[in-house]
Design a protein around this motif. Structure first.
Motif, mmCIF file in Angstrom:
data_model
loop_
_atom_site.group_PDB
_atom_site.id
_atom_site.type_symbol
_atom_site.label_atom_id
_atom_site.label_comp_id
_atom_site.label_asym_id
_atom_site.label_seq_id
_atom_site.Cartn_x
_atom_site.Cartn_y
_atom_site.Cartn_z
ATOM 1 N N HIS A 150 34.823 40.895 48.057
ATOM 2 C CA HIS A 150 35.664 39.885 47.392
ATOM 3 C C HIS A 150 37.153 40.171 47.569
ATOM 4 O O HIS A 150 37.956 39.243 47.610
ATOM 5 C CB HIS A 150 35.305 39.816 45.906
ATOM 6 C CG HIS A 150 36.103 38.811 45.146
ATOM 7 N ND1 HIS A 150 35.967 37.455 45.350
ATOM 8 C CD2 HIS A 150 37.075 38.947 44.207
ATOM 9 C CE1 HIS A 150 36.806 36.807 44.554
ATOM 10 N NE2 HIS A 150 37.497 37.687 43.857
ATOM 11 N N GLY A 196 32.576 37.597 44.430
ATOM 12 C CA GLY A 196 33.350 36.709 43.578
ATOM 13 C C GLY A 196 33.104 35.253 43.894
ATOM 14 O O GLY A 196 32.381 34.912 44.836
ATOM 15 N N VAL A 197 33.747 34.427 43.095
ATOM 16 C CA VAL A 197 33.587 32.977 43.233
ATOM 17 C C VAL A 197 34.408 32.453 44.418
ATOM 18 O O VAL A 197 33.919 31.705 45.258
ATOM 19 C CB VAL A 197 34.039 32.276 41.930
ATOM 20 C CG1 VAL A 197 34.077 30.765 42.099
ATOM 21 C CG2 VAL A 197 33.127 32.675 40.768
ATOM 22 N N LEU A 198 35.664 32.859 44.487
ATOM 23 C CA LEU A 198 36.591 32.222 45.418
ATOM 24 C C LEU A 198 36.611 32.848 46.812
ATOM 25 O O LEU A 198 37.271 32.338 47.704
ATOM 26 C CB LEU A 198 37.996 32.201 44.812
ATOM 27 C CG LEU A 198 38.086 31.421 43.484
ATOM 28 C CD1 LEU A 198 39.469 31.554 42.864
ATOM 29 C CD2 LEU A 198 37.747 29.947 43.693
ATOM 30 N N HIS A 231 37.240 43.949 38.957
ATOM 31 C CA HIS A 231 36.629 42.623 39.070
ATOM 32 C C HIS A 231 35.116 42.813 39.136
ATOM 33 O O HIS A 231 34.628 43.515 40.015
ATOM 34 C CB HIS A 231 37.156 41.952 40.344
ATOM 35 C CG HIS A 231 36.319 40.838 40.856
ATOM 36 N ND1 HIS A 231 36.678 39.514 40.743
ATOM 37 C CD2 HIS A 231 35.128 40.844 41.492
ATOM 38 C CE1 HIS A 231 35.744 38.762 41.276
ATOM 39 N NE2 HIS A 231 34.782 39.537 41.747
ATOM 40 N N HIS A 233 31.552 40.315 38.281
ATOM 41 C CA HIS A 233 30.746 39.229 37.689
ATOM 42 C C HIS A 233 29.311 39.693 37.507
ATOM 43 O O HIS A 233 28.641 39.307 36.563
ATOM 44 C CB HIS A 233 30.706 38.006 38.625
ATOM 45 C CG HIS A 233 31.987 37.261 38.756
ATOM 46 N ND1 HIS A 233 32.475 36.443 37.767
ATOM 47 C CD2 HIS A 233 32.879 37.195 39.771
ATOM 48 C CE1 HIS A 233 33.616 35.885 38.178
ATOM 49 N NE2 HIS A 233 33.880 36.335 39.392
ATOM 50 N N HIS A 251 36.316 39.311 34.263
ATOM 51 C CA HIS A 251 35.330 38.229 34.442
ATOM 52 C C HIS A 251 34.056 38.467 33.623
ATOM 53 O O HIS A 251 33.750 37.717 32.722
ATOM 54 C CB HIS A 251 35.009 37.964 35.921
ATOM 55 C CG HIS A 251 36.221 37.857 36.777
ATOM 56 N ND1 HIS A 251 37.194 36.927 36.546
ATOM 57 C CD2 HIS A 251 36.648 38.594 37.849
ATOM 58 C CE1 HIS A 251 38.170 37.066 37.442
ATOM 59 N NE2 HIS A 251 37.869 38.069 38.235
ATOM 60 N N ASP A 273 37.968 35.439 31.685
ATOM 61 C CA ASP A 273 38.824 34.277 31.963
ATOM 62 C C ASP A 273 38.039 32.979 31.776
ATOM 63 O O ASP A 273 37.670 32.319 32.737
ATOM 64 C CB ASP A 273 39.391 34.375 33.384
ATOM 65 C CG ASP A 273 38.324 34.669 34.441
ATOM 66 O OD1 ASP A 273 37.230 35.157 34.089
ATOM 67 O OD2 ASP A 273 38.568 34.404 35.628
ATOM 68 N N VAL A 276 39.511 29.099 33.167
ATOM 69 C CA VAL A 276 39.752 28.736 34.570
ATOM 70 C C VAL A 276 38.638 27.880 35.182
ATOM 71 O O VAL A 276 38.881 27.067 36.071
ATOM 72 C CB VAL A 276 40.022 30.010 35.416
ATOM 73 C CG1 VAL A 276 38.800 30.895 35.522
ATOM 74 C CG2 VAL A 276 40.557 29.669 36.789
ATOM 75 N N ILE A 280 38.887 24.933 38.097
ATOM 76 C CA ILE A 280 38.193 25.066 39.388
ATOM 77 C C ILE A 280 37.288 23.860 39.626
ATOM 78 O O ILE A 280 37.320 23.245 40.695
ATOM 79 C CB ILE A 280 37.383 26.381 39.450
ATOM 80 C CG1 ILE A 280 38.322 27.599 39.471
ATOM 81 C CG2 ILE A 280 36.456 26.402 40.674
ATOM 82 C CD1 ILE A 280 37.635 28.942 39.399
ATOM 83 N N GLU A 297 30.786 28.606 41.119
ATOM 84 C CA GLU A 297 31.438 28.386 39.822
ATOM 85 C C GLU A 297 30.539 27.614 38.861
ATOM 86 O O GLU A 297 30.536 27.871 37.660
ATOM 87 C CB GLU A 297 32.772 27.654 40.006
ATOM 88 C CG GLU A 297 33.570 27.469 38.724
ATOM 89 C CD GLU A 297 33.892 28.771 38.022
ATOM 90 O OE1 GLU A 297 34.333 29.723 38.687
ATOM 91 O OE2 GLU A 297 33.684 28.846 36.785
ATOM 92 N N VAL A 300 28.417 30.339 37.351
ATOM 93 C CA VAL A 300 29.106 31.436 36.666
ATOM 94 C C VAL A 300 29.830 31.009 35.380
ATOM 95 O O VAL A 300 29.773 31.691 34.363
ATOM 96 C CB VAL A 300 30.104 32.092 37.661
ATOM 97 C CG1 VAL A 300 31.193 32.858 36.946
ATOM 98 C CG2 VAL A 300 29.357 32.998 38.624
ATOM 99 N N GLY A 301 30.509 29.874 35.427
ATOM 100 C CA GLY A 301 31.366 29.471 34.314
ATOM 101 C C GLY A 301 30.622 29.369 32.990
ATOM 102 O O GLY A 301 31.085 29.854 31.960
ATOM 103 N N GLN A 304 29.343 32.785 31.777
ATOM 104 C CA GLN A 304 30.458 33.598 31.290
ATOM 105 C C GLN A 304 30.829 33.229 29.851
ATOM 106 O O GLN A 304 31.087 34.097 29.023
ATOM 107 C CB GLN A 304 31.670 33.411 32.208
ATOM 108 C CG GLN A 304 32.813 34.364 31.898
ATOM 109 C CD GLN A 304 34.069 34.019 32.674
ATOM 110 O OE1 GLN A 304 34.340 32.861 32.968
ATOM 111 N NE2 GLN A 304 34.840 35.041 33.010
ATOM 112 N N ASP A 323 43.456 34.808 34.724
ATOM 113 C CA ASP A 323 43.407 34.528 36.168
ATOM 114 C C ASP A 323 44.358 33.396 36.557
ATOM 115 O O ASP A 323 44.120 32.678 37.529
ATOM 116 C CB ASP A 323 41.977 34.236 36.652
ATOM 117 C CG ASP A 323 41.706 34.818 38.055
ATOM 118 O OD1 ASP A 323 42.641 35.348 38.677
ATOM 119 O OD2 ASP A 323 40.555 34.722 38.523
#
Ligand code: ARG
Length: 410
Positions: A150, A196-198, A231, A233, A251, A273, A276, A280, A297, A300-301, A304, A323
């Motif tokens: 990531h 990671g997501v991004l 970082h 997740h 995260h 976070d 965010v 996204i 995302e 995950v969102g 989370q 973030d």
């Protein structure tokens, strides 16, 4: 001739005492040069005769807000391939703009966890030298990460030989990068412990770095007196990082009960976070976020937010980390309302953005609360944020280091 200290007094209908979790009515804060010399209820504080007095009325005074996860050099409109066009000097100038936006939103301290080319160090130094306006910055320099992970950049094919500046594989290689980051001005170490997501081609649930590598990294950072932010997740990455002794996990999306127990046992801070995701999923596609990232995302969102609520209930040490940079700088405060929606009291959310970050950063003697002896980092909001936490999205007064950097609009 003697130089007199400059004394400024702020009075307001309320102030938040984050050390004791209390609202104080009819509050007075006395500032001498850069420091708070007295703070409390009016009847307990002597107002010096020669002071410059600012009577704010229906305002609440709070310690300057602290965000433990920002990327000031990132622009929320330039994700994915759009971000590849900006040079290091260009992103540094991006940081100049957003340092100011962050400070004006009431965030007087930030932890910048990942920047290319030590642009974060340059920003911090320019702020400290008084050349530009911005928050106090704790900075990591380039984030450490495994090859292809990531914290690497996986957007271009092999023949471009793109390797991010924090990539290091193996215990001694990570020690070397920690030493290099410290050499060039880092005051905190950041590494990526899971996908990671991004990032392109990484899986959020999959651990990156072995326990042995994480342990070496943490040992090296701690030996040099720096804290470590990770970082993570994924469930295994979160737990392995905590066992390796990291100071905060960022995260923390796919947290399980064992992860909560480990955090409680080790005193690890969580920086979750939880705002965010809205940006996204709402604006991300336009901003260049890859479809594969949007798909991650969507999973995950939600998890989370559920796990945020669980961690709060269990009593884990929580710090405010947004973030920002993934979403627009200056909107940091929007996360407060989500923190309350997902289980915190307004007081807990405020403590997560003041005294807890100060403690995580080992700055609790000088930052994080309105009390005598601390730096005069103070914000004022109209009304009472304990009744409506979203008031923190519109900070009216900002004082940093004893200077009024944003006066109340009359
Ligand atoms: N920088 C993080 C990543 O790419 C952002 C994650 C945002 N999503 C969230 N639900 N917190 O993994």
């Amino acid at each position: 001739s003697a130089v007199c200290a400059k004394t400024t007094v702020l009075t307001a209908d309320r102030m938040i005492d984050v050390d004791n979790g209390k609202l104080i009515k009819n509050a007075v804060v006395v500032i001498e040069d850069n420091d708070i010399v007295a703070a409390g209820a009016r009847r307990t504080v002597d107002i010096p005769a020669n002071a410059e007095v600012h009577e704010l009325g229906d305002y609440t005074l709070l310690p300057g807000l602290m965000d433990m996860h920002v990327h000031l050099t990132s622009d929320a409109t330039k994700h994915g391939y759009k971000g590849l066009a900006d040079s290091l000097p260009r992103v540094t100038l991006t940081g100049v703009k957003y340092a100011k936006a962050t400070l004006m939103a009431g965030f007087t301290t930030v932890r910048n966890v990942g920047a290319p080319g030590f642009a974060d160090v340059a920003l911090r130094d320019a702020i400290n030298d008084g050349d530009i306006e911005g928050p106090r910055m704790f900075v990591s320099g380039p984030s450490l990460g495994v090859t292809g992970g990531h914290c690497d950049n996986n957007l271009l094919p092999y023949e471009f030989h793109t390797v991010s500046e924090g990539v290091a594989d193996g215990p001694w290689a990570v020690r070397e990068i920690v030493r290099r980051n410290i050499k060039y001005g880092a005051t905190v170490i950041k590494f990526c412990g899971t996908g990671g997501v991004l990032s392109k081609g990484t899986k959020v649930g999959v651990q990156q770095y072995t326990f042995e590598e994480m342990q070496a990294l943490v040992d090296e950072a701690h030996m040099r007196g720096l804290t470590v932010a990770t970082h993570a997740h994924g469930t295994d990455g979160i737990k392995t990082a905590i066992k390796a002794g990291v100071d905060s996990v960022e995260h923390v999306s796919l947290l399980d009960d064992e992860g909560i127990a480990l955090a409680l046992e080790h005193g690890t801070y969580f920086s979750m976070d939880i705002y965010v995701t809205e940006y996204i999923l709402g604006e991300g596609a336009k901003a260049g976020i890859l479809e594969e990232s949007l798909a991650k995302e969507r999973i995950v969102g939600k998890r989370q937010r559920e796990n945020f609520e669980k961690a709060v209930k269990a009593g884990v040490n929580m710090v405010f980390g947004s973030d920002a940079g993934v979403y627009p700088h200056g909107d940091n405060g929007k996360q407060f309302a989500r923190m309350v929606r997902f289980g915190m009291t307004p007081m807990q959310a405020i403590q997560a953005a003041t005294i807890h970050p100060a403690t995580l950063l080992k700055q609790q003697d000088t930052l994080g609360s309105l009390s005598a002896g601390k730096k005069a980092d103070i914000v004022g909001v109209k009304g009472n944020p304990l009744d409506d936490i979203s008031l923190l999205e519109n900070v009216g007064l900002v004082v940093k280091d004893g200077h009024i950097v944003k006066p109340v609009a009359m």
